[in-house]
Design an enzyme around this catalytic site. Structure first.
Site, short mmCIF file in Angstrom:
data_model
loop_
_atom_site.label_atom_id
_atom_site.label_comp_id
_atom_site.label_asym_id
_atom_site.label_seq_id
_atom_site.Cartn_x
_atom_site.Cartn_y
_atom_site.Cartn_z
N ASP A 9 0.83 -1.20 0.00
CA ASP A 9 0.00 0.00 0.00
C ASP A 9 0.87 1.25 0.00
OD1 ASP A 9 -2.38 1.43 0.07
OD2 ASP A 9 -2.46 1.45 2.26
N GLU A 63 0.44 -13.38 12.45
CA GLU A 63 1.04 -12.22 13.12
C GLU A 63 1.05 -11.05 12.12
OE1 GLU A 63 1.76 -12.43 16.27
OE2 GLU A 63 1.43 -14.60 16.37
N SER A 76 -8.05 -4.92 4.79
CA SER A 76 -8.50 -4.56 3.44
C SER A 76 -9.02 -5.77 2.66
CB SER A 76 -7.37 -3.87 2.67
OG SER A 76 -7.10 -2.60 3.23
N SER A 101 -7.09 -5.52 -5.56
CA SER A 101 -8.30 -6.09 -4.96
C SER A 101 -9.49 -5.91 -5.90
CB SER A 101 -8.60 -5.42 -3.62
OG SER A 101 -9.07 -4.09 -3.82
N HIS A 123 2.83 3.74 -9.02
CA HIS A 123 2.65 2.33 -9.37
C HIS A 123 3.88 1.78 -10.09
CE1 HIS A 123 -1.35 2.48 -7.87
NE2 HIS A 123 -1.85 3.23 -8.84
N TRP A 168 2.81 8.04 -2.24
CA TRP A 168 4.22 8.27 -2.56
C TRP A 168 4.35 9.23 -3.73
CZ3 TRP A 168 7.36 7.48 -6.81
CH2 TRP A 168 8.74 7.44 -6.59
N GLU A 214 -12.16 -4.61 -5.02
CA GLU A 214 -12.65 -3.27 -4.73
C GLU A 214 -11.88 -2.19 -5.49
OE1 GLU A 214 -13.94 -6.05 -1.68
OE2 GLU A 214 -11.95 -5.59 -2.47
N ASN A 215 -10.63 -2.48 -5.84
CA ASN A 215 -9.83 -1.51 -6.60
C ASN A 215 -10.43 -1.21 -7.97
OD1 ASN A 215 -6.61 -2.71 -5.37
ND2 ASN A 215 -7.92 -1.08 -4.58
N ARG A 244 -11.88 2.24 -8.75
CA ARG A 244 -11.03 3.41 -8.98
C ARG A 244 -11.27 3.96 -10.39
NH1 ARG A 244 -5.10 2.18 -6.23
NH2 ARG A 244 -5.88 1.85 -4.10
N GLY A 293 0.12 5.54 -4.42
CA GLY A 293 -0.48 6.82 -4.77
C GLY A 293 0.01 7.95 -3.89
#
Length: 237
Positions: free
Chosen positions: A11, A198, A187, A56, A28, A16, A58-59, A62, A14
């Protein structure tokens, strides 16, 4: 103590780019370069599996221009890096809902997987158009179809059997999840498989992630006592 299976939510591409006044696609591109470095680094360690959450379901909500760029970047990365993965004895597998992919993407995924399927080194899993809920749903649907066809009865259903229908059922569940960018959430990634994983959160944005950051996550893992519901005293025995 080295984890057998490390998963990473990559993650921050964007953000960055935004901090540098660059378009999101520049982030990207930078992130894709880091993927190659980290895979090479992981392949040198006694890890069995590295799973990267690349895109994902869900992406897909975009902007279409960004989605198109990402799909093109993934395709190009597969074309450019498959031979190198093969040379390094890495076995590649791409998981997720592939119904949205075009013929070029599907063909390249198949080509890359076929070339590396007999490799015995690091297993590299790319989660592409994937979500944890989708994974659980497709497992339920496959089991329901077997019950409908009288190949399975509901009395035989169990958590162990259900797990066999999930993606990566043949591999150990993730021991360590690394999440970059400072965000602290799953996410919708591997929801079933993360039951006892962990989790290490790092503020590093993915394009800034490097070998040192990876080693810090592994060092964190070595401090953990994995109890799986037992008491500390039981584990120490």
């Amino acid at each position: 103590m080295i984890p057998r299976h490390v998963a990473i939510v990559m993650d921050g591409n964007g953000r960055w780019a935004n901090r540098r006044g660059l378009p999101r696609v520049a982030g990207h591109r930078a992130g894709a370069k880091v993927v190659r470095r980290i895979v090479e680094y992981a392949a040198e360690k006694p890890l069995e599996v590295l799973t990267l959450f690349a895109f994902s379901i869900e992406n897909r909500a975009r902007p279409q221009s960004e989605v198109n760029f990402l799909m093109s970047l993934f395709l190009d990365s597969l074309k450019k890096n498959t031979e190198e993965l093969h040379k390094n004895n890495v076995q590649l597998r791409v998981i997720g809902d592939h119904r949205e992919f075009d013929k070029k993407m599907l063909a390249q995924i198949q080509t890359s997987q076929d070339l590396t399927k007999h490799n015995t080194g690091l297993k590299l899993i790319i989660a592409l158009n994937y979500s944890g809920r989708w994974d659980i749903l497709q497992a339920v649907q496959r089991m329901a179809e077997k019950i409908k066809n009288q190949e399975l009865t509901s009395e035989l259903m169990s958590a162990e059997l259900f797990q066999n229908y999930l993606c990566l059922s043949d591999l150990p569940e993730p021991d360590l999840l690394i999440r970059t960018s400072g965000e602290q959430r799953l996410s919708n990634f591997m929801l079933w498989q993360f039951a006892y994983t962990e989790i290490y959160f790092t503020p590093a944005l993915w394009p800034d992630f490097n070998e040192e950051t990876f080693d810090q996550a592994l060092a964190f893992y070595r401090t953990r006592q994995r109890r799986f519901g037992l008491t500390p005293e039981q584990v120490e025995k």
